[in-house]
Design a protein around this motif. Structure first.
Motif, PDB file in Angstrom:
ATOM      1  N   VAL A 147       0.832  -1.207   0.000  1.00 39.40           N
ATOM      2  CA  VAL A 147       0.000   0.000   0.000  1.00 39.40           C
ATOM      3  C   VAL A 147       0.865   1.256   0.000  1.00 39.40           C
ATOM      4  N   THR A 148       1.955   1.248   0.757  1.00 45.12           N
ATOM      5  CA  THR A 148       2.854   2.396   0.784  1.00 45.12           C
ATOM      6  C   THR A 148       3.425   2.673  -0.604  1.00 45.12           C
ATOM      7  N   THR A 149       3.889   1.626  -1.268  1.00 41.89           N
ATOM      8  CA  THR A 149       4.437   1.781  -2.614  1.00 41.89           C
ATOM      9  C   THR A 149       3.394   2.316  -3.581  1.00 41.89           C
ATOM     10  N   ALA A 150       2.170   1.791  -3.482  1.00 38.65           N
ATOM     11  CA  ALA A 150       1.093   2.235  -4.369  1.00 38.65           C
ATOM     12  C   ALA A 150       0.725   3.696  -4.112  1.00 38.65           C
ATOM     13  N   LEU A 151       0.655   4.086  -2.852  1.00 35.64           N
ATOM     14  CA  LEU A 151       0.326   5.478  -2.521  1.00 35.64           C
ATOM     15  C   LEU A 151       1.408   6.430  -3.009  1.00 35.64           C
ATOM     16  N   ARG A 152       2.645   6.021  -2.864  1.00 39.26           N
ATOM     17  CA  ARG A 152       3.744   6.863  -3.338  1.00 39.26           C
ATOM     18  C   ARG A 152       3.650   7.056  -4.858  1.00 39.26           C
ATOM     19  N   SER A 153       3.319   5.979  -5.560  1.00 38.41           N
ATOM     20  CA  SER A 153       3.165   6.062  -7.009  1.00 38.41           C
ATOM     21  C   SER A 153       1.988   6.959  -7.389  1.00 38.41           C
ATOM     22  N   PHE A 154       0.862   6.796  -6.696  1.00 40.41           N
ATOM     23  CA  PHE A 154      -0.309   7.635  -6.947  1.00 40.41           C
ATOM     24  C   PHE A 154       0.027   9.105  -6.708  1.00 40.41           C
ATOM     25  N   ARG A 155       0.669   9.394  -5.577  1.00 43.67           N
ATOM     26  CA  ARG A 155       1.052  10.768  -5.254  1.00 43.67           C
ATOM     27  C   ARG A 155       1.918  11.371  -6.349  1.00 43.67           C
ATOM     28  N   ASP A 156       2.912  10.619  -6.810  1.00 44.09           N
ATOM     29  CA  ASP A 156       3.824  11.137  -7.826  1.00 44.09           C
ATOM     30  C   ASP A 156       3.113  11.377  -9.156  1.00 44.09           C
ATOM     31  N   LEU A 157       2.220  10.464  -9.538  1.00 41.73           N
ATOM     32  CA  LEU A 157       1.472  10.636 -10.786  1.00 41.73           C
ATOM     33  C   LEU A 157       0.577  11.865 -10.727  1.00 41.73           C
ATOM     34  N   LYS A 158      -0.101  12.061  -9.589  1.00 45.47           N
ATOM     35  CA  LYS A 158      -0.971  13.225  -9.448  1.00 45.47           C
ATOM     36  C   LYS A 158      -0.172  14.517  -9.429  1.00 45.47           C
ATOM     37  N   THR A 159       1.016  14.470  -8.808  1.00 44.95           N
ATOM     38  CA  THR A 159       1.869  15.657  -8.784  1.00 44.95           C
ATOM     39  C   THR A 159       2.329  16.014 -10.186  1.00 44.95           C
ATOM     40  N   ILE A 160       2.726  15.031 -10.958  1.00 49.55           N
ATOM     41  CA  ILE A 160       3.154  15.270 -12.333  1.00 49.55           C
ATOM     42  C   ILE A 160       2.019  15.866 -13.149  1.00 49.55           C
ATOM     43  N   GLU A 161       0.812  15.309 -12.993  1.00 47.95           N
ATOM     44  CA  GLU A 161      -0.338  15.819 -13.741  1.00 47.95           C
ATOM     45  C   GLU A 161      -0.691  17.245 -13.323  1.00 47.95           C
ATOM     46  N   THR A 162      -0.659  17.508 -12.016  1.00 43.28           N
ATOM     47  CA  THR A 162      -0.934  18.865 -11.542  1.00 43.28           C
ATOM     48  C   THR A 162       0.091  19.846 -12.081  1.00 43.28           C
ATOM     49  N   ASN A 163       1.362  19.469 -12.032  1.00 41.43           N
ATOM     50  CA  ASN A 163       2.413  20.345 -12.541  1.00 41.43           C
ATOM     51  C   ASN A 163       2.271  20.578 -14.041  1.00 41.43           C
ATOM     52  N   ARG A 164       1.834  19.533 -14.758  1.00 37.94           N
ATOM     53  CA  ARG A 164       1.626  19.690 -16.205  1.00 37.94           C
ATOM     54  C   ARG A 164       0.538  20.726 -16.485  1.00 37.94           C
ATOM     55  N   LYS A 165      -0.560  20.625 -15.747  1.00 40.14           N
ATOM     56  CA  LYS A 165      -1.663  21.577 -15.927  1.00 40.14           C
ATOM     57  C   LYS A 165      -1.243  22.983 -15.519  1.00 40.14           C
ATOM     58  N   ARG A 166      -0.515  23.071 -14.404  1.00 37.22           N
ATOM     59  CA  ARG A 166      -0.057  24.382 -13.948  1.00 37.22           C
ATOM     60  C   ARG A 166       0.909  25.003 -14.968  1.00 37.22           C
ATOM     61  N   LEU A 167       1.786  24.179 -15.541  1.00 37.42           N
ATOM     62  CA  LEU A 167       2.734  24.679 -16.530  1.00 37.42           C
ATOM     63  C   LEU A 167       2.003  25.198 -17.766  1.00 37.42           C
ATOM     64  N   LEU A 168       0.987  24.461 -18.206  1.00 35.34           N
ATOM     65  CA  LEU A 168       0.199  24.905 -19.349  1.00 35.34           C
ATOM     66  C   LEU A 168      -0.496  26.224 -19.041  1.00 35.34           C
ATOM     67  N   GLN A 169      -1.093  26.314 -17.854  1.00 38.46           N
ATOM     68  CA  GLN A 169      -1.762  27.545 -17.462  1.00 38.46           C
ATOM     69  C   GLN A 169      -0.776  28.705 -17.389  1.00 38.46           C
ATOM     70  N   LEU A 170       0.410  28.434 -16.821  1.00 33.56           N
ATOM     71  CA  LEU A 170       1.423  29.478 -16.700  1.00 33.56           C
ATOM     72  C   LEU A 170       1.893  29.932 -18.075  1.00 33.56           C
ATOM     73  N   ALA A 171       2.126  28.974 -18.981  1.00 29.19           N
ATOM     74  CA  ALA A 171       2.593  29.322 -20.325  1.00 29.19           C
ATOM     75  C   ALA A 171       1.572  30.191 -21.052  1.00 29.19           C
ATOM     76  N   MET A 172       0.293  29.830 -20.945  1.00 29.09           N
ATOM     77  CA  MET A 172      -0.749  30.612 -21.596  1.00 29.09           C
ATOM     78  C   MET A 172      -0.859  32.004 -20.981  1.00 29.09           C
ATOM     79  N   SER A 173      -0.717  32.080 -19.661  1.00 27.34           N
ATOM     80  CA  SER A 173      -0.786  33.378 -18.983  1.00 27.34           C
ATOM     81  C   SER A 173       0.396  34.258 -19.362  1.00 27.34           C
ATOM     82  N   ILE A 174       1.592  33.658 -19.430  1.00 31.33           N
ATOM     83  CA  ILE A 174       2.779  34.424 -19.827  1.00 31.33           C
ATOM     84  C   ILE A 174       2.606  34.977 -21.236  1.00 31.33           C
ATOM     85  N   ALA A 175       2.145  34.119 -22.156  1.00 34.83           N
ATOM     86  CA  ALA A 175       1.943  34.561 -23.543  1.00 34.83           C
ATOM     87  C   ALA A 175       0.958  35.723 -23.596  1.00 34.83           C
ATOM     88  N   HIS A 176      -0.117  35.617 -22.816  1.00 30.23           N
ATOM     89  CA  HIS A 176      -1.127  36.680 -22.804  1.00 30.23           C
ATOM     90  C   HIS A 176      -0.548  37.985 -22.251  1.00 30.23           C
TER      91      HIS A 176
END
Length: 398
Positions: A147-176
């Motif tokens: 369970v610990t290994t699975a939670l760590r993997s879930f946490r990392d995947l969600k962090t990567i996805e959140t960072n991807r969305k934040r990066l996209l939002q930041l890039a669009m905001s910078i361009a604007h």
């Protein structure tokens, strides 16, 4: 530090004890045997990962599990029996999680009491199944590790996805933002050239160009500063020490804006002897940004309070002010990059706060009413080796 010992936002008898706790990890147990659910709950009853306990949810069939997965947000791990309605019910559920629900984040751990029903390696790989265990070999210790290994993997995947969305939002905001500044500069250059030919005064236009160029430089600097934020080594940090350093940093930042904190506001601090595990520099920066924000949106008789309330699983760090507040129309945007209700604001302060909170795996929320002030609450889970509750209010006379 300027401290107003008499500052209270509510009478002591009106205060309610804190009831929040760090958000729990959601684990879905899918098995048609009641005993399996009972044993799993007993084993995982005291389990914690990164200071957060488990929220154990039960489903007794593949169909029921899919309904729960569809309706329940952020299920981190599924402990999935292979044989239920039929010999391949668990595999069908895993396939539908990945394909029909389009869910690549939830970690899947297959369990079976019938070794002959073991899936092929190809199936495990294609369905992104984290682990496969026979129930007879899944001891308490092995379940903890799995369970610990699975939670760590879930946490990392969600962090990567959140960072991807934040990066996209930041890039669009910078361009604007850059497009707005450059269009403004180009427009006033054309006007200045035309009026220069006509022999008219172009100094006001040059001033506007200079201001827009300065804003563009500030934008680039803020993005560079934001991008450089990354969590370093976590250490045991006394909250009172962090607040003191944040106060000093806030004074310096306000001084650059020709504001003397002692002349415009008073502050009350009550964080007791609480210790957290964090990157000290980032937490100082987070508090600095929140304090500066409170001052910039102040009213007369500006008052700010920083409190930390212990919880069973952590503490709530609260920064309150009695400022102008935030309107309901814009409150959902305040953490977005470059969002500011001030014409001279860059709009990266609260965005920086959110990034620091997320870097630590914490949670932040805001409550605000126009004309009465705002309250930012940060839920900080405790680790077992980083808790100090020896009590006593620290000296606030610095």
């Amino acid at each position: 530090m300027v401290v107003d010992e008499d500052l209270l936002f509510a009478d002591e008898e009106d205060l309610e004890p804190a009831t929040k706790e760090p958000q729990r990890w959601r684990i879905l147990i899918v098995d048609d045997e009641e005993e399996v659910h009972t044993v799993t709950r007993l084993v995982l009853n005291d389990f914690t990962f990164e200071g957060r306990k488990l929220d154990l949810i039960s489903a007794y069939s593949g169909k029921e599990s899919l309904e729960l997965l569809r309706d329940t947000k952020d299920i981190a791990v599924v402990l999935l029996d292979v044989v239920m309605e039929d010999n391949h019910a668990g595999l069908d559920v895993a396939k539908r999680i990945r394909e029909d629900l389009n869910n690549p984040f939830t970690r899947i751990i297959l369990r079976t009491g019938q070794p002959g029903q073991a899936p092929e390696n190809k199936v495990i790989s294609e369905l992104d199944i984290n682990d496969y265990k026979q129930k007879t070999e899944l001891t308490a210790q092995k379940l903890f590790v799995t369970v610990t290994t699975a939670l760590r993997s879930f946490r990392d995947l969600k962090t990567i996805e959140t960072n991807r969305k934040r990066l996209l939002q930041l890039a669009m905001s910078i361009a604007h933002q850059i497009r707005n500044r450059t269009m403004s500069i180009a427009g006033f250059v054309h006007i200045a050239v035309r009026e220069l030919v006509a022999g008219e005064d172009i100094v006001p236009h040059l001033d506007t160009i200079r201001i827009e160029a300065s804003r563009l430089e500030a934008l680039v600097s803020s993005v560079s500063d934001f991008a450089s934020l990354s969590r370093g080594v976590k250490e045991d940090v006394l909250l009172k020490t962090v607040v003191d350093e944040a106060y000093t940093a806030m004074e310096k930042k306000l001084a650059s804006k020709d504001i003397v904190f002692a002349d415009v506001a008073t502050m009350n601090v009550d964080v007791a002897a609480l210790m957290i595990k964090a990157d000290k520099n980032l937490i100082v920066r987070m508090l600095q940004e929140l304090l500066v924000n409170a001052v910039m949106f102040r009213k007369e008789d500006c008052r700010i309070a920083i409190t930390a309330t212990p919880l069973n699983e952590g503490c709530i760090l609260k920064i309150e002010d009695n400022g102008i507040g935030i309107s309901p129309e814009i409150i959902s945007y305040i953490f977005d990059p470059f969002f500011s209700s001030r014409s001279d604001g860059v709009g990266m302060g609260l965005c920086t706060v959110r990034k620091i909170v997320e870097e630590h795996g914490w949670e932040i929320s805001v409550n605000s009413s126009e004309r009465t002030g705002s309250s930012f609450e940060i839920v900080i889970p405790f680790r077992s080796d980083s808790v100090s509750r020896e009590g006593g209010k620290p000296d606030e006379s610095s």
